[in-house]
Design an enzyme around this catalytic site. Sequence first.
Site, PDB file in Angstrom:
ATOM      1  N   ASP A 171      -4.617 -13.821  -2.136  1.00 45.36           N
ATOM      2  CA  ASP A 171      -3.998 -13.397  -0.878  1.00 45.36           C
ATOM      3  C   ASP A 171      -4.014 -14.605   0.047  1.00 45.36           C
ATOM      4  O   ASP A 171      -5.070 -15.030   0.526  1.00 45.36           O
ATOM      5  CB  ASP A 171      -4.757 -12.221  -0.250  1.00 45.36           C
ATOM      6  CG  ASP A 171      -4.183 -10.875  -0.671  1.00 45.36           C
ATOM      7  OD1 ASP A 171      -3.301 -10.860  -1.553  1.00 45.36           O
ATOM      8  OD2 ASP A 171      -4.616  -9.858  -0.123  1.00 45.36           O
ATOM      9  N   ASP A 186      -5.632 -13.518   9.671  1.00 50.67           N
ATOM     10  CA  ASP A 186      -4.489 -13.417   8.748  1.00 50.67           C
ATOM     11  C   ASP A 186      -3.280 -14.246   9.190  1.00 50.67           C
ATOM     12  O   ASP A 186      -2.151 -13.743   9.235  1.00 50.67           O
ATOM     13  CB  ASP A 186      -4.042 -11.941   8.589  1.00 50.67           C
ATOM     14  CG  ASP A 186      -5.019 -11.133   7.747  1.00 50.67           C
ATOM     15  OD1 ASP A 186      -5.811 -11.723   7.001  1.00 50.67           O
ATOM     16  OD2 ASP A 186      -4.973  -9.895   7.840  1.00 50.67           O
ATOM     17  N   HIS A 198     -10.956 -14.193   3.941  1.00 51.07           N
ATOM     18  CA  HIS A 198     -12.166 -13.459   3.553  1.00 51.07           C
ATOM     19  C   HIS A 198     -13.254 -14.430   3.105  1.00 51.07           C
ATOM     20  O   HIS A 198     -14.440 -14.193   3.357  1.00 51.07           O
ATOM     21  CB  HIS A 198     -11.869 -12.464   2.434  1.00 51.07           C
ATOM     22  CG  HIS A 198     -10.903 -11.397   2.811  1.00 51.07           C
ATOM     23  ND1 HIS A 198     -10.527 -10.382   1.960  1.00 51.07           N
ATOM     24  CD2 HIS A 198     -10.221 -11.183   3.971  1.00 51.07           C
ATOM     25  CE1 HIS A 198      -9.670  -9.584   2.567  1.00 51.07           C
ATOM     26  NE2 HIS A 198      -9.452 -10.057   3.778  1.00 51.07           N
ATOM     27  N   GLU A 244      -8.927 -13.873  -1.148  1.00 51.06           N
ATOM     28  CA  GLU A 244      -8.188 -14.103   0.099  1.00 51.06           C
ATOM     29  C   GLU A 244      -8.859 -15.206   0.912  1.00 51.06           C
ATOM     30  O   GLU A 244     -10.079 -15.203   1.099  1.00 51.06           O
ATOM     31  CB  GLU A 244      -8.130 -12.802   0.905  1.00 51.06           C
ATOM     32  CG  GLU A 244      -7.405 -12.967   2.230  1.00 51.06           C
ATOM     33  CD  GLU A 244      -6.977 -11.637   2.821  1.00 51.06           C
ATOM     34  OE1 GLU A 244      -6.593 -10.729   2.071  1.00 51.06           O
ATOM     35  OE2 GLU A 244      -7.026 -11.528   4.055  1.00 51.06           O
ATOM     36  N   HIS A 287       0.878  -1.169   0.000  1.00 52.45           N
ATOM     37  CA  HIS A 287       0.000   0.000   0.000  1.00 52.45           C
ATOM     38  C   HIS A 287       0.921   1.226   0.000  1.00 52.45           C
ATOM     39  O   HIS A 287       2.018   1.163   0.574  1.00 52.45           O
ATOM     40  CB  HIS A 287      -0.820   0.139   1.285  1.00 52.45           C
ATOM     41  CG  HIS A 287      -1.727  -0.981   1.621  1.00 52.45           C
ATOM     42  ND1 HIS A 287      -1.340  -2.066   2.356  1.00 52.45           N
ATOM     43  CD2 HIS A 287      -3.043  -1.169   1.351  1.00 52.45           C
ATOM     44  CE1 HIS A 287      -2.365  -2.874   2.529  1.00 52.45           C
ATOM     45  NE2 HIS A 287      -3.419  -2.369   1.934  1.00 52.45           N
ATOM     46  N   ASP A 318      -0.677 -12.430   2.439  1.00 50.98           N
ATOM     47  CA  ASP A 318      -1.339 -11.386   3.228  1.00 50.98           C
ATOM     48  C   ASP A 318      -1.559 -11.985   4.622  1.00 50.98           C
ATOM     49  O   ASP A 318      -2.676 -12.273   5.040  1.00 50.98           O
ATOM     50  CB  ASP A 318      -2.654 -10.994   2.558  1.00 50.98           C
ATOM     51  CG  ASP A 318      -3.235  -9.727   3.144  1.00 50.98           C
ATOM     52  OD1 ASP A 318      -2.649  -9.215   4.118  1.00 50.98           O
ATOM     53  OD2 ASP A 318      -4.267  -9.255   2.640  1.00 50.98           O
ATOM     54  N   ASP A 357       2.340   1.976   3.379  1.00 59.93           N
ATOM     55  CA  ASP A 357       3.313   1.016   3.928  1.00 59.93           C
ATOM     56  C   ASP A 357       4.724   1.456   3.583  1.00 59.93           C
ATOM     57  O   ASP A 357       5.673   1.192   4.309  1.00 59.93           O
ATOM     58  CB  ASP A 357       3.157  -0.383   3.310  1.00 59.93           C
ATOM     59  CG  ASP A 357       1.786  -0.954   3.475  1.00 59.93           C
ATOM     60  OD1 ASP A 357       1.107  -0.574   4.436  1.00 59.93           O
ATOM     61  OD2 ASP A 357       1.401  -1.796   2.638  1.00 59.93           O
ATOM     62  N   GLU A 410     -10.662  -7.139  -4.380  1.00 57.93           N
ATOM     63  CA  GLU A 410     -10.456  -8.166  -3.358  1.00 57.93           C
ATOM     64  C   GLU A 410     -11.711  -8.277  -2.494  1.00 57.93           C
ATOM     65  O   GLU A 410     -11.955  -7.419  -1.634  1.00 57.93           O
ATOM     66  CB  GLU A 410      -9.238  -7.785  -2.514  1.00 57.93           C
ATOM     67  CG  GLU A 410      -8.884  -8.832  -1.484  1.00 57.93           C
ATOM     68  CD  GLU A 410      -7.637  -8.447  -0.701  1.00 57.93           C
ATOM     69  OE1 GLU A 410      -6.704  -7.866  -1.284  1.00 57.93           O
ATOM     70  OE2 GLU A 410      -7.607  -8.725   0.500  1.00 57.93           O
ATOM     71  N   ASP A 440     -10.641 -11.557  10.812  1.00 62.79           N
ATOM     72  CA  ASP A 440      -9.580 -11.739   9.827  1.00 62.79           C
ATOM     73  C   ASP A 440      -8.240 -11.893  10.554  1.00 62.79           C
ATOM     74  O   ASP A 440      -7.501 -10.923  10.694  1.00 62.79           O
ATOM     75  CB  ASP A 440      -9.590 -10.483   8.922  1.00 62.79           C
ATOM     76  CG  ASP A 440      -8.991 -10.706   7.559  1.00 62.79           C
ATOM     77  OD1 ASP A 440      -8.732 -11.867   7.208  1.00 62.79           O
ATOM     78  OD2 ASP A 440      -8.787  -9.719   6.844  1.00 62.79           O
TER      79      ASP A 440
HETATM   80  C1  XLS Z   1      -7.602  -6.730   4.561  1.00 60.61           C
HETATM   81  C2  XLS Z   1      -7.088  -6.933   3.203  1.00 60.61           C
HETATM   82  C3  XLS Z   1      -5.925  -6.049   2.806  1.00 60.61           C
HETATM   83  C4  XLS Z   1      -5.766  -6.037   1.317  1.00 60.61           C
HETATM   84  C5  XLS Z   1      -4.972  -4.919   0.766  1.00 60.61           C
HETATM   85  O1  XLS Z   1      -8.385  -7.504   5.088  1.00 60.61           O
HETATM   86  O2  XLS Z   1      -6.792  -8.274   3.052  1.00 60.61           O
HETATM   87  O3  XLS Z   1      -4.772  -6.453   3.458  1.00 60.61           O
HETATM   88  O4  XLS Z   1      -5.208  -7.225   0.859  1.00 60.61           O
HETATM   89  O5  XLS Z   1      -5.542  -3.687   1.016  1.00 60.61           O
HETATM   90 NI    NI Z   2      -5.786  -9.096   1.411  1.00 59.45          NI
HETATM   91 NI    NI Z   3      -7.682  -9.624   4.812  1.00 59.46          NI
END
Ligand code: XLS
Ligand code: NI
Ligand code: NI
Length: 442
Positions: free
Chosen positions: A302, A315, A277, A274, A107, A345, A110, A238, A313
């Site tokens: 992702d 992750d 998600h 993802e 991003h 991700d 980042d 996404e 989430d």
């Molecule tokens: C958040 C998203 C984010 C996207 C990029 O849940 O996964 O990390 O991948 O903005």
């Molecule tokens: Ni993501």
């Molecule tokens: Ni995410």
Amino acid sequence: MSILLGEREYFKGIGQIKYEGPQTDNPFAFRWYDENKQVAGKTMKEYLRFACAYWHSFNGDGSDPFGGPTHIFPWNEKSDAIQRAKDKMDAAFEFITKMSLPYYCFHDVDVVDYTNDIAENDKRMQAMTEYAKQKQQQSGVKLLWGTSNLFSHRRYMNGAATNPDFHVLAHAGAQVKAALDATIALGGENYVFWGGREGYMTLLNTNMKRELDHFARFLHTAKDYARKQGFKGSFFIEPKPAEPTKHQYDFDAATVIGFLREHDLLNDFKLNLEVNHATLAGHTFTHELQVAVDAGMLGSMDANRGDYQNGWDTDQFPNNINELTEAMLIVLEAGGFKGGGINFDAKIRRNSTDPADLFHAHIGGMDTFARALLTADNILQKSSYKKLRNDRYASFDTGKGKEFEAGTLSLEDLRNYAIEKGEPETKSGQQEYFENIINQYI
Ligand code: XLS
Ligand code: NI
Ligand code: NI
């Protein structure tokens, strides 16, 4: 790829991670990811197209709603924003090249801290684009995708492109323009829109139709700008059903495909799916992949995983070989990603505080995917999996079934056929047998 160090080495004592095979005891080696090994007509490196996510790996400091940072990064020491961003980029490229990751993703915020001054932000991003260009040239690492963070700043609390206030939408436009410029200058292969706060907290204060129309108009405007600048890559949406909003408009793959079709965006946009998600949307990851593949819309992935007990989430890094084998079956049958790759991700846990933990996380994720790719390829090459699945539909391959598929049978024809053939015999779906095939090849 060889290690690219900046002025100082951030991950001391850890060298290049190499393939040593399943028997090795070395925790800093790959057991399955052998980048030059051929699978399905390509090398593993070309097939999997792994990417490192800048945000989780070099910005995610372990903080959560209950406590501040636990990861204290040595690249955050300097007070000057550009110098800090350069130190972070040095650390990032050291890590990425030690891991032999061919790609990275970011991003805008980042890469370098943003202020409330658009011109200052653009200047910072341009300076960092020049620095990243050198880093990419020296290392051979490429940019899989860039994106813009349109959800953290307080001005976006009611959304960015779907904000009821046009003034906020314009700020989102300014930010996306700069992120697109950076992505294009760095040869980025794709550009992602994750609709962080593009949704609502309550319908009571929301004109959904108007917000969705604005969202589509915003995407067209961004796409037209990028194309005019010569960007040839894909735009990815996404999907995510909720979090941070109660309802996110890009709910899941099917919803997004319908939205893109309605607003004439199908030619330029694909999906970045993802894992976590999908879970939050109440789907399996394979469901989301299959929906995308069937529509010719699988762009990128992702990679992460959720938690069976927690509904948010989380992750986490992927480590479930069964789930990923089923995912790679779909990716392989589809002939791979359309321009995208596998972006981690995923973040190490709040209490994973050793610099080495970032290596263990990526090694585990890459090995699990590599093993899943090999397993899925074996299943497709050697097992009866495809035949068993095709056989279930054999009645549509000839005769009246084939005519039905071709659209030449009427409802009366169906009735006549049913009477002529009588009651159908029961045919097992053989679910347990199918499940056993996966385990047999792991
Ligand atoms: C958040 C998203 C984010 C996207 C990029 O849940 O996964 O990390 O991948 O903005
Ligand atoms: Ni993501
Ligand atoms: Ni995410």
